[in-house]
Design a protein around this motif. Structure first.
Motif, PDB file in Angstrom:
ATOM      1  N   VAL A 303     -17.598  13.684   7.349  1.00 23.05           N
ATOM      2  CA  VAL A 303     -17.871  12.697   6.897  1.00 23.05           C
ATOM      3  C   VAL A 303     -16.878  11.770   7.235  1.00 23.05           C
ATOM      4  N   ASP A 304     -16.914   9.763   7.275  1.00 32.27           N
ATOM      5  CA  ASP A 304     -16.454   9.406   7.670  1.00 32.27           C
ATOM      6  C   ASP A 304     -15.900   9.016   6.311  1.00 32.27           C
ATOM      7  N   LEU A 305     -14.274   8.453   6.115  1.00 32.48           N
ATOM      8  CA  LEU A 305     -13.453   8.489   4.463  1.00 32.48           C
ATOM      9  C   LEU A 305     -12.871   7.711   4.763  1.00 32.48           C
ATOM     10  N   SER A 306     -13.230   6.568   5.736  1.00 30.11           N
ATOM     11  CA  SER A 306     -12.340   4.720   5.464  1.00 30.11           C
ATOM     12  C   SER A 306     -12.948   4.422   4.263  1.00 30.11           C
ATOM     13  N   GLU A 307     -13.824   4.164   3.828  1.00 32.38           N
ATOM     14  CA  GLU A 307     -14.173   4.107   2.983  1.00 32.38           C
ATOM     15  C   GLU A 307     -14.294   4.570   1.574  1.00 32.38           C
ATOM     16  N   SER A 308     -13.939   5.404   1.437  1.00 33.14           N
ATOM     17  CA  SER A 308     -13.973   5.485   0.223  1.00 33.14           C
ATOM     18  C   SER A 308     -12.394   5.074  -0.846  1.00 33.14           C
ATOM     19  N   ALA A 309     -12.064   5.066  -1.694  1.00 31.98           N
ATOM     20  CA  ALA A 309     -11.418   4.161  -2.652  1.00 31.98           C
ATOM     21  C   ALA A 309     -10.770   5.388  -3.252  1.00 31.98           C
ATOM     22  N   THR A 310     -10.529   5.831  -3.111  1.00 33.79           N
ATOM     23  CA  THR A 310     -10.302   7.297  -4.130  1.00 33.79           C
ATOM     24  C   THR A 310      -9.082   8.522  -2.807  1.00 33.79           C
ATOM     25  N   ILE A 311     -10.050   8.708  -1.734  1.00 33.31           N
ATOM     26  CA  ILE A 311      -9.266  10.145  -0.710  1.00 33.31           C
ATOM     27  C   ILE A 311      -8.133   9.501  -0.235  1.00 33.31           C
ATOM     28  N   ASN A 312      -7.219   8.081  -0.389  1.00 36.86           N
ATOM     29  CA  ASN A 312      -5.426   8.596  -0.284  1.00 36.86           C
ATOM     30  C   ASN A 312      -4.585   7.589  -1.250  1.00 36.86           C
ATOM     31  N   ASP A 313      -5.735   7.067  -2.060  1.00 35.57           N
ATOM     32  CA  ASP A 313      -5.016   6.465  -3.684  1.00 35.57           C
ATOM     33  C   ASP A 313      -4.730   7.060  -5.028  1.00 35.57           C
ATOM     34  N   GLY A 314      -6.171   8.266  -4.719  1.00 37.70           N
ATOM     35  CA  GLY A 314      -6.149   8.614  -6.201  1.00 37.70           C
ATOM     36  C   GLY A 314      -7.382   8.604  -6.772  1.00 37.70           C
ATOM     37  N   PHE A 315      -7.664   8.976  -7.989  1.00 33.07           N
ATOM     38  CA  PHE A 315      -9.295   9.120  -9.150  1.00 33.07           C
ATOM     39  C   PHE A 315      -8.163   7.770  -9.950  1.00 33.07           C
ATOM     40  N   PHE A 316      -7.377   7.220 -10.113  1.00 31.45           N
ATOM     41  CA  PHE A 316      -5.986   6.628 -11.437  1.00 31.45           C
ATOM     42  C   PHE A 316      -5.709   5.483 -10.461  1.00 31.45           C
ATOM     43  N   HIS A 317      -6.532   4.259 -10.535  1.00 30.79           N
ATOM     44  CA  HIS A 317      -5.651   3.028  -9.778  1.00 30.79           C
ATOM     45  C   HIS A 317      -5.350   1.929 -11.442  1.00 30.79           C
ATOM     46  N   VAL A 318      -3.742   1.544 -11.582  1.00 28.30           N
ATOM     47  CA  VAL A 318      -3.723   1.262 -12.348  1.00 28.30           C
ATOM     48  C   VAL A 318      -3.967  -0.511 -10.799  1.00 28.30           C
ATOM     49  N   ASN A 319      -4.028  -1.629 -11.569  1.00 29.24           N
ATOM     50  CA  ASN A 319      -4.393  -3.084 -10.722  1.00 29.24           C
ATOM     51  C   ASN A 319      -3.005  -4.094 -11.345  1.00 29.24           C
ATOM     52  N   SER A 320      -2.545  -5.178 -10.096  1.00 25.28           N
ATOM     53  CA  SER A 320      -1.654  -5.746 -10.153  1.00 25.28           C
ATOM     54  C   SER A 320      -2.399  -6.676 -11.187  1.00 25.28           C
ATOM     55  N   LEU A 321      -1.610  -8.103 -12.072  1.00 28.03           N
ATOM     56  CA  LEU A 321      -1.988  -8.898 -13.180  1.00 28.03           C
ATOM     57  C   LEU A 321      -2.909  -9.895 -12.604  1.00 28.03           C
ATOM     58  N   ILE A 322      -4.156  -9.682 -12.969  1.00 31.53           N
ATOM     59  CA  ILE A 322      -5.492 -11.199 -12.731  1.00 31.53           C
ATOM     60  C   ILE A 322      -4.312 -12.306 -13.443  1.00 31.53           C
ATOM     61  N   VAL A 323      -4.567 -13.679 -13.024  1.00 28.20           N
ATOM     62  CA  VAL A 323      -4.853 -14.414 -13.830  1.00 28.20           C
ATOM     63  C   VAL A 323      -6.479 -15.104 -13.840  1.00 28.20           C
ATOM     64  N   LEU A 324      -6.827 -14.872 -15.130  1.00 24.57           N
ATOM     65  CA  LEU A 324      -8.863 -15.417 -14.969  1.00 24.57           C
ATOM     66  C   LEU A 324      -9.191 -16.960 -15.278  1.00 24.57           C
ATOM     67  N   ARG A 325      -9.782 -17.479 -14.885  1.00 27.52           N
ATOM     68  CA  ARG A 325     -10.542 -19.092 -15.614  1.00 27.52           C
ATOM     69  C   ARG A 325     -11.417 -18.899 -16.082  1.00 27.52           C
ATOM     70  N   GLY A 326     -11.742 -19.589 -16.426  1.00 25.28           N
ATOM     71  CA  GLY A 326     -13.281 -19.516 -17.498  1.00 25.28           C
ATOM     72  C   GLY A 326     -14.436 -18.550 -16.289  1.00 25.28           C
ATOM     73  N   ASN A 327     -15.007 -17.645 -17.649  1.00 23.50           N
ATOM     74  CA  ASN A 327     -16.704 -17.387 -16.505  1.00 23.50           C
ATOM     75  C   ASN A 327     -16.884 -16.881 -15.520  1.00 23.50           C
ATOM     76  N   ASP A 328     -15.280 -16.306 -15.229  1.00 25.72           N
ATOM     77  CA  ASP A 328     -14.829 -14.996 -13.895  1.00 25.72           C
ATOM     78  C   ASP A 328     -15.013 -13.783 -13.835  1.00 25.72           C
ATOM     79  N   SER A 329     -15.550 -12.673 -13.208  1.00 32.05           N
ATOM     80  CA  SER A 329     -15.765 -11.508 -13.314  1.00 32.05           C
ATOM     81  C   SER A 329     -14.378 -10.778 -12.445  1.00 32.05           C
ATOM     82  N   ILE A 330     -14.185  -9.266 -12.864  1.00 29.48           N
ATOM     83  CA  ILE A 330     -12.798  -9.075 -12.685  1.00 29.48           C
ATOM     84  C   ILE A 330     -13.503  -8.238 -10.856  1.00 29.48           C
TER      85      ILE A 330
END
Length: 426
Positions: A303-330
Motif C-alpha cells: 500500500v502507498d500511504l503517501s496520500e493518507s491524511a491520517t497515517i502521519n498526522d493522526g485521526f484528529f486535526h485542529v486547523n489554524s484560523l481561516i478568515v472567510l469571505r461571503g459565500n466561501d466553503s471550508i
C-alpha cells in the motif's frame, strides 16, 4: 515459509532533513498469535481503515518538544472550549514528570475506561473527544522524548494505531510469552487499552493513578509498537520493579500481569548500518510512505500511504484560523474528526450552502467550527446543497461559540451539539 513486514520511511513534515526514502523489514515470528496479529493488520489495511503511525522519543525528529507542546495546548484549548471540564495547566516547551502525571490524571478523569466511558467523555463533542485522546498521546510522546535524552529507561520507537480494529483476548499460554528480554528493532504488541501497565506506573513513579486505570495488556489486534532503543531493560531495574510490585500487593510471577512485552517480529538489520544510524534515519523522517506484507513468492498487500491524511498526522486535526469571505466553503481533508477556527471577514459572514470543499470523506466523520472570542460571527445556511447543513433554520456562530456537525451519510451534515448559540430564522 517466512512472512515479512516492510516499511518505507519518509519525512512527513517536509523540512530540511534528508527525505530520501528508507526501507526496513521484519521477519514475523513463527507463533500462532503472531500470525493472528499479522492477519488482523492485513485486514485493516485491506479495508482501508484509518491508521496512524506515531513516532515517539526520537531526539532528532522534527516533531520535537516545541511541536508536542503546541499540539498539547491545542487539545487543552478544545477541551476548555467544550465547557464541560477545565484544564488550567499549559505546556511551556519543557517537560517534568509531575506535569505529565497531572495531565495523565486529567485524561483518566475525562476518558474513564475503554469499556465504560466517563459521562464527561460521553457528553463531549466529537472534537472534544479527539482532544481528550490527544492529551494521552502528547504526554506519552513528551515522556518518551525526555527519557531518550536523559534517562536509561528511554523509549524510542514507532506506534501504529488503527481507528476501528478488532481485538482478541490473549490466552494464559500467550501471557506466559511476555518478556523483558527484547532487542533493538523488535516489533511488539501494542498496548491497545486505556490506562497504564504496572511497568509504566513504576517508571512514571505515579502514586496518584486510580487502581482501575492499571490494566495489564490482555488483548491483541493489528496494532503494534517498534522499539529502537539501545538502552534496553537491565536485570537490576527488573529486580527493582519486582520489589515495587510486591510492595503494592502484586505477585511478579503472575502471568496475568503481562509483565514486559510480547514480541511479534524481528528486525532484519540492513548491511553496513549501525543501530544509531538506523535510529537517526528514522528520526529524521518520522513518517511512513508505504507498507508491504509478503512471503517468498507471494505478496499479501503493498500500500502507498503517501496520500493518507491520517497515517502521519493522526485521526484528529485542529486547523489554524481561516478568515472567510461571503459565500466561501471550508477546505477539509479525509480525517475522522477535525476542528476549524473560523472568522468572518466582517460580522455575520454567510458561508456557501456547500459548507465544505476538498476530498470527499467516505463514512462517518465529524467537523467542529469554532469562532474565537476576537473573531467575527459566521452564518451557516440550511439547504439541500451537497455537503450542506441539514437543519430547519440557519445557524449563527457568534464570537466565543462553536457548532459541531456530523456527516449523515446522505450527503449533508446534522448539528449534534450547539450549546450556546441560537438559530436564525431562515
Amino acid at each position: 515459509m517466512k512472512t515479512y513486514l516492510e516499511l518505507e520511511f519518509v519525512n512527513s513534515l517536509k523540512g530540511e532533513q534528508d527525505n530520501t526514502p528508507f526501507k526496513l523489514r521484519w521477519a514475523v515470528l513463527d507463533k500462532s498469535y503472531a500470525t493472528l496479529w499479522l492477519r488482523s493488520l492485513f485486514q485493516s489495511f485491506k479495508k482501508k481503515e484509518p491508521a496512524y503511525f506515531r513516532f515517539t522519543g526520537f531526539k532528532n525528529s522534527p516533531k520535537d518538544m516545541s511541536f508536542l507542546s503546541k499540539k498539547l495546548n491545542k487539545a487543552i484549548d478544545i477541551i476548555n472550549q467544550d465547557g464541560l471540564y477545565r484544564i488550567e495547566e499549559r505546556a511551556q516547551g519543557t517537560f517534568s514528570q509531575d506535569f505529565a502525571n497531572v495531565i495523565h490524571h486529567h485524561f483518566e478523569v475525562l476518558f474513564g475506561d475503554a469499556k465504560n466511558f466517563s459521562d464527561l467523555y460521553k457528553n463531549s463533542s466529537p472534537v472534544g473527544q479527539g482532544a481528550i485522546s490527544d492529551l494521552n498521546h502528547c504526554i506519552h510522546d513528551m515522556e518518551a522524548l525526555t527519557r531518550s535524552q536523559e534517562f536509561t529507561t528511554s523509549t524510542q520507537g514507532i506506534v501504529l494505531e488503527i481507528l476501528d480494529r478488532k481485538q482478541y483476548w490473549l490466552t494464559d499460554d500467550v501471557l506466559k510469552d511476555f518478556t523483558f528480554d527484547i532487542e533493538f528493532g523488535d516489533l511488539l504488541l501494542h498496548y491497545g487499552l486505556v490506562g497504564k501497565t504496572w511497568w509504566e506506573v513504576f517508571l512514571d513513579k505515579d502514586e496518584d493513578i486510580f487502581p482501575e486505570a492499571i490494566r495489564p495488556l490482555d488483548v491483541l489486534g493489528g496494532e503494534f509498537d517498534i522499539q529502537f532503543s539501545n538502552k534496553l531493560v537491565s536485570p537490576s531495574l527488573v529486580r527493582e520493579f519486582y520489589e515495587f510490585l510486591k510492595s503494592h500487593g502484586q505477585d511478579p510471577s503472575d502471568p496475568k500481569l503481562a509483565l514486559g512485552f510480547l514480541p511479534l517480529a524481528k528486525l532484519e538489520m540492513p548491511d553496513g548500518l549501525s543501530k544509531d544510524e538506523i535510529s537517526k534515519k528514522i528520526g529524521e523522517r518520522s513518517g511512513i510512505k508505504g507498507m508491504r506484507i509478503y512471503e517468498e513468492g507471494r505478496e499479501w498487500i503493498n500500500v502507498d500511504l503517501s496520500e493518507s491524511a491520517t497515517i502521519n498526522d493522526g485521526f484528529f486535526h485542529v486547523n489554524s484560523l481561516i478568515v472567510l469571505r461571503g459565500n466561501d466553503s471550508i477546505p477539509i481533508r479525509p480525517v475522522p474528526i477535525q476542528a476549524f477556527y473560523i472568522s468572518g471577514e466582517g460580522p455575520r459572514t454567510v458561508l456557501a450552502e456547500s459548507l465544505f470543499s476538498g476530498p470527499y470523506i467516505d463514512g462517518g466523520h465529524s467537523i467542529s467550527l469554532i469562532v474565537p472570542k476576537d473573531g467575527q460571527s459566521v452564518i451557516l445556511k440550511c439547504g439541500s446543497a451537497p455537503r450542506g447543513l441539514n437543519a430547519s433554520n440557519d445557524i449563527l456562530i457568534s464570537p466565543g461559540e462553536s457548532v459541531h456537525l456530523s456527516f449523515n451519510n446522505h450527503g449533508s451534515y446534522n448539528v449534534i451539539k450547539f450549546p450556546k448559540s441560537k438559530a436564525e430564522n431562515s
